[in-house]
Every structure is written in C-alpha cells, then in structure tokens.
Design a protein around this motif. Structure first.
Motif, PDB file in Angstrom:
ATOM      1  N   ASP A  16      -8.710   0.401  -3.693  1.00 39.58           N
ATOM      2  CA  ASP A  16      -9.267   0.937  -4.938  1.00 39.58           C
ATOM      3  C   ASP A  16      -8.184   1.600  -5.792  1.00 39.58           C
ATOM      4  OD1 ASP A  16     -11.858   0.087  -4.456  1.00 39.58           O
ATOM      5  OD2 ASP A  16     -12.320   1.848  -3.255  1.00 39.58           O
ATOM      6  N   VAL A  17      -7.278   2.299  -5.114  1.00 46.06           N
ATOM      7  CA  VAL A  17      -6.162   2.921  -5.846  1.00 46.06           C
ATOM      8  C   VAL A  17      -5.339   1.823  -6.525  1.00 46.06           C
ATOM      9  CG1 VAL A  17      -4.069   4.320  -5.650  1.00 46.06           C
ATOM     10  CG2 VAL A  17      -6.061   4.872  -4.239  1.00 46.06           C
ATOM     11  N   ALA A  18      -5.094   0.758  -5.764  1.00 43.89           N
ATOM     12  CA  ALA A  18      -4.309  -0.356  -6.305  1.00 43.89           C
ATOM     13  C   ALA A  18      -5.002  -0.968  -7.519  1.00 43.89           C
ATOM     14  CB  ALA A  18      -4.104  -1.416  -5.216  1.00 43.89           C
ATOM     15  N   LYS A  19      -6.299  -1.081  -7.426  1.00 43.87           N
ATOM     16  CA  LYS A  19      -7.064  -1.685  -8.527  1.00 43.87           C
ATOM     17  C   LYS A  19      -6.999  -0.798  -9.776  1.00 43.87           C
ATOM     18  CE  LYS A  19     -11.567  -3.806  -9.198  1.00 43.87           C
ATOM     19  NZ  LYS A  19     -12.929  -3.848  -8.693  1.00 43.87           N
ATOM     20  N   ILE A  20      -7.177   0.485  -9.565  1.00 46.00           N
ATOM     21  CA  ILE A  20      -7.163   1.408 -10.705  1.00 46.00           C
ATOM     22  C   ILE A  20      -5.786   1.441 -11.367  1.00 46.00           C
ATOM     23  CG2 ILE A  20      -7.207   3.870 -11.303  1.00 46.00           C
ATOM     24  CD1 ILE A  20      -9.508   4.218  -9.375  1.00 46.00           C
ATOM     25  N   LEU A  21      -4.751   1.485 -10.545  1.00 46.03           N
ATOM     26  CA  LEU A  21      -3.394   1.583 -11.093  1.00 46.03           C
ATOM     27  C   LEU A  21      -2.819   0.212 -11.435  1.00 46.03           C
ATOM     28  CD1 LEU A  21      -1.913   4.341  -8.746  1.00 46.03           C
ATOM     29  CD2 LEU A  21      -2.789   4.612 -11.063  1.00 46.03           C
TER      30      LEU A  21
END
Lengths: 172, 394
Positions: free
Chosen positions: A142-147
């Motif tokens: 999810d962090v990867a997706k957001i960033l």
C-alpha cells in the motif's frame, strides 16, 4: 461524496489523516490547512466512501499530492519565518507500562521524542514511507502504491531510514 | 547504544502512533466549507461555468462552418468561453498551432485542438509566491463520449473532474516532471456535450529541440503506469496494456524557439520546486538510474537467501510453522532468540507482502545486526500452503 459521507469519512479517518498532516507539515497551521484541503479535495474526487476499496490509502495519497503541490508555498514561508518544528506533546499518552521506574519512563519519553524529531528531519524521501508504514500501519504494498514506487524501493528506503535513525539515536 | 532492527521497529511504532485528534472546530470548518462550496480556496484546476452564452454563440457562428462540425468550438472560441479575450485573440492572430488530432480510449474521444505560447497572452495573471507568471503555453483539448452522449456539465452532479492533461518533456521521466511541477493549471467547461480543457503552464517552447508531448490521463493525478519512459532514449510512449485512458500527443512547437539554455533553467526551476532551494533531479533519478548510493542498499531481494543458507546457521528454536489459513493474516512471530547479545523481540509478519498466493519458496525478510553479528529472519511458503518462519545467524 455528499456532506453526510464526508462527515462519516472524517469520523473514520480524521485522526489518522490529522496525525499524518501534523508530522508532514512544519507548523500546526500548515498541518491544519493540509488536513482541511485533504477532505475537501476528497469530497471532489471520491464518489462515496464505499466506492473506494481503501479510503484511508486514498486520503493519504491526496494528502501527499497536496503536500507536494504546496511545498513551494511552505518553502517560501520557511524563508520568512523559519521552520517551527512541531513537537506534539504526545508522549503523555505514549507509555503506560507500570513496571518502569519513573526514571525509565522519563528516559523512554525523551527517546521517543528524539526519535520523532529524527524522523521529521529525514527528508520526504525517507520520512514519507516511515510515516505511512509505522504511523499509518499500512502494508508495504500500500505504501508503494501511494508513493508510486516499487515495493523494493519502499523497503530499501525503510531500511535506510532505520539505519539513519539508529545511528542518530546511538549518537544522542 | 546499539539499537536492533526489532527495537527500532517497536520504538518507531510507539513514537508515531497517532494520539492527537483533530479539533472539533477544525472538522466543523471543513463541513462548513464543503456546504458553502468554498472548497476551491486555491484552485489548481478551475472549473468555468458556461457564461455569456448568447454573446459567445454570436461570435462562434462565423467559424463553426470552418470546422465543418456542428458542435465543436475552435481554440479561440474555447478561450473566449472562459472569458479570456486576450488569449482568444492570441489563438486567432499570433501564429497559434492548430492540431486537431484525435485519439480514442475507452468511452472517450480526446482531441488536441491546438496550442499557443508567449509572454502576456492571457487576461488572467497567474501569481506564484508574489511573482506573476506571464510567459505561458496554453493548449486546448476536447473530450467527448464516443457514443455521442453528452459529457456531464461542470455543474452537473455526475461531472467528474477526473482527467489530467499534462505536457511531458522528452528525456525527463513524466513521473517526476509533469504539469504539477510546471506551475500548471487548467480551466474546463462543457459546451454542447463536449468538455473543453484549457491547459496552461510555463512556456515550454524552449524544449522544441528536444521534443514535447501532451498526455491526457483519465485520473486526477499522474499514474506512472500509464506511460513508458525509456531512460536510454528519453522517449515517452503509451503503455499499451494500461487499462485506463492514456492519450499521448506530440506537441508540435516552433523549432526556432528551441533554447537549450532556457530549457535547462526551466528544468532547474521545476525540479527545485521553484523554490531555488534544491534541484531534485539527481534524487529523482536515483530510482531510475541506479546510482551508487541506492545500489549499495538492499532491494527487494535484499538478503540473499542462498548465501544465508550456505553460510548461516539455523537457530533451531526459532522455527515456527503456521497453517495455510493464515496466509492472509498478519502473524505474530516471537521466537525469543538470543544470540551474542542480539535479542529478537516479537515480529508481525504479513505473508502476502512477500509471496503471492500461488508463489512458493524461501525469502529472507529481515536482519538484526550489531555490525558484526547478524540474525536473519527467513520466510518459507511451503507447497501445501503452510508457512515456516525461522532464523539463522552468521
């Protein structure tokens, strides 16, 4: 999203988004502006809370976009007023373990405070994933997706951030 | 003081756990602004209602036939519709580039109608940090439904501000350089069922020698999956397998305006966030160009399992097995490992973060180290779906 949904959305995710804004921005005023803008933007963009698979992630991604867009404004303010770092006094609520002595507790609080300041000083590249992962409790994916970064890059940034923080704390 | 990975993990969680709630008044202020529709305090994208329709219709009559299409505005008419007469005049008189190239994706037909650049060509002044930005490029695009049904009006409840039109510069990764960084903005309105967007940003004619694109995405924000960026050639192309809208036009600019010195100045400004503080080009490129610093850091397979298997020693007491049912859960792993002063506390592990459901194998997922001694935590997704977590020391 209508007003009722917006109210519901603030109730469900307000605290998390507010914490993120407080840590991201350099003053409470900026943080509150960012917080407000996040939900107002969300109202424009989100059809309904239920329509989004992961509303919290989506709200955080809006916050980050707004932050990036407005950083210039903040940078300009910095030059005039200087950066006043937030220290939020949250340590009062942070430690409740009764087995600690008072001295231990004070030391722990001081360590947590130093850590928060150290994270704040990391720079967006490292502190963004740290906040999203540790504060917001998101998964790496999810962090990867957001960033909009590969998972491996997020992991390496978290790793690097931890190394920097460990070093800084060790030097204190 | 040596701080272990697991210790720093728990300290970070503790230090950063949200504890402060937003003030009730702050939330009330959001709701008040939302109710009043005062949610465009500092609009990046402006939505212009169709105004002075009668006057515009009279102005439009002459050139409608020139387009031969009953419903399309021309670039100058689109500018006129937003109340920007100076820009309309510029589109009419000062060598604007008419393009009228269309691309179709999903339910939409997107047309790049034309572009014009110059200093002081707009009635509207764009202010940035106390400075007026007057040297601008404007492009007009139209978006319509392929089935002929009208686009919802900007005042309509179904209107979705869900397109992003942005210039891209050849040689620059569009993920890091798009309209958000170019002092960009957009005005939009719907006329006769067609949505028009006037996209404006810093004048990009200086890049005529390099090559400039205009992309249109079906999202408010840039999506890096929409386009391919070739780091070697600098070419930007559509990702053909992208499921959303990812139109891409080549923007024909006047080659005589190419100016490398000015182009470099603009890049420095954009990458520094216009603050003059720090040019982030090198930082951005780290993810793409594999600089030495990043290369020295662990990446996805940061701990080489084969090396650990070959050189490491299994800590037998650390081996724990979990049933396949826990694949979607976050498991709590608490091996109680102590070795040469290294103590591993409780770990929360999400298996699906490391393995797809049908992916089996072994991966090292973390390391605790005091600089000399290392303990690696290893995750194995077994073929029967069960999960084994274990630790090795060096």
């Amino acid at each position: 999203m209508n007003i009722t949904e917006l109210e519901k959305c603030i109730g469900m995710y307000g605290k998390d988004i507010y914490a993120f804004c407080l840590h991201l921005a350099y003053s409470r005023q900026e943080a509150e502006e960012l917080y407000q803008d996040t939900f107002l933007k969300a109202m424009e963009l989100i059809k309904g809370i239920e329509a989004e698979n992961n509303p919290k992630s989506y709200l955080l991604s809006i916050t980050i976009r707004l932050w990036k867009n407005q950083k210039r404004k903040y940078a300009w303010r910095d030059r005039i007023a200087g950066i006043v770092y937030l220290e939020d006094g949250k340590e009062e609520a942070a430690e409740t373990c009764s087995t600690y002595s008072l001295e231990d507790e004070v030391l722990k609080k001081e360590q947590l405070k130093q850590l928060r300041q150290a994270v704040k000083g990391l720079g967006d590249k490292y502190r963004m994933p740290v906040y999203l992962y540790y504060m917001e409790g998101l998964q790496i994916a999810d962090v990867a997706k957001i960033l909009k970064l590969p998972k491996g890059t997020v992991k390496s940034r978290l790793y690097k951030a931890r190394e920097i923080l460990k070093k800084q704390l060790a030097e204190e | 003081m040596i701080i272990m990975d697991t210790k720093i993990d728990s300290l970070l969680k503790e230090a950063l756990t949200p504890s402060e709630k937003p003030d009730v008044k702050l939330n009330q202020e959001i709701l008040r602004k939302a109710v009043e529709g005062n949610n465009m305090r500092k609009p990046f994208f402006k939505t212009i209602p169709v105004i002075a329709a009668l006057a515009t219709a009279v102005l439009a009559t002459g050139s409608l036939t020139a387009y031969g299409a009953w419903k399309y505005l021309s670039t100058d008419q689109a500018a006129e519709e937003t109340g920007n007469k100076k820009l309309a005049d510029t589109f009419r008189e000062k060598g604007a580039v008419n393009i009228n190239e269309s691309q179709e994706y999903g339910d939409y037909k997107i047309t790049l109608m034309g572009t014009v650049s110059g200093d002081k060509i707009s009635d509207y002044l764009i202010e940035d940090n106390g400075q007026f930005l007057t040297d601008r490029t404007y492009s007009v695009i139209s978006i319509e439904k392929k089935d002929g049904s009208p686009m919802p009006d900007t005042s309509d409840k179904d209107y979705e501000n869900n397109f992003l039109a942005s210039p891209f510069i050849k040689g620059e990764d569009p993920a890091f350089l798009n309209i958000y960084y170019m002092d960009g903005g957009c005005s939009s309105f719907v006329k006769d069922g067609v949505e028009y967007r006037l996209v404006d940003h810093d004048n990009i004619e200086a890049f005529a020698g390099r090559g400039v694109y205009l992309g249109v995405l079906g999202d408010t924000f840039y999506d890096r999956k929409a386009y391919n960026f070739n780091k070697t050639t600098g070419e930007i192309t559509r990702n053909e397998s992208y499921k959303g809208i990812n139109a891409l036009f080549k923007l024909p600019l006047d080659q005589s305006k190419a100016d490398e010195k000015k182009a470099e100045e603009l890049l420095a400004k954009w990458y520094s966030g216009n603050s003059g503080k720090e040019d982030t080009r090198n930082e951005n490129n780290k993810d793409n160009k594999n600089p030495q610093e990043e290369a020295s850091l662990p990446e996805e397979d940061e701990w080489d399992w084969n090396k650990i298997k070959k050189d490491g020693v299994l800590i037998k007491s650390s081996v724990k097995k979990y049933p396949a049912e826990q694949f979607n859960e976050i498991i709590t792993y608490n091996p109680g490992t102590e070795w040469k002063g290294l103590i591993i506390g409780e770990m929360s592990i999400s298996i699906k973060e490391y393995f797809d459901k049908d992916e089996y194998g072994t991966k090292a997922i973390s390391e605790a180290s005091d600089g000399e001694n290392n303990i690696y935590t290893v995750l194995k997704h077994n073929k029967d779906g069960s999960i084994t977590v274990s630790q090795y020391h060096n």
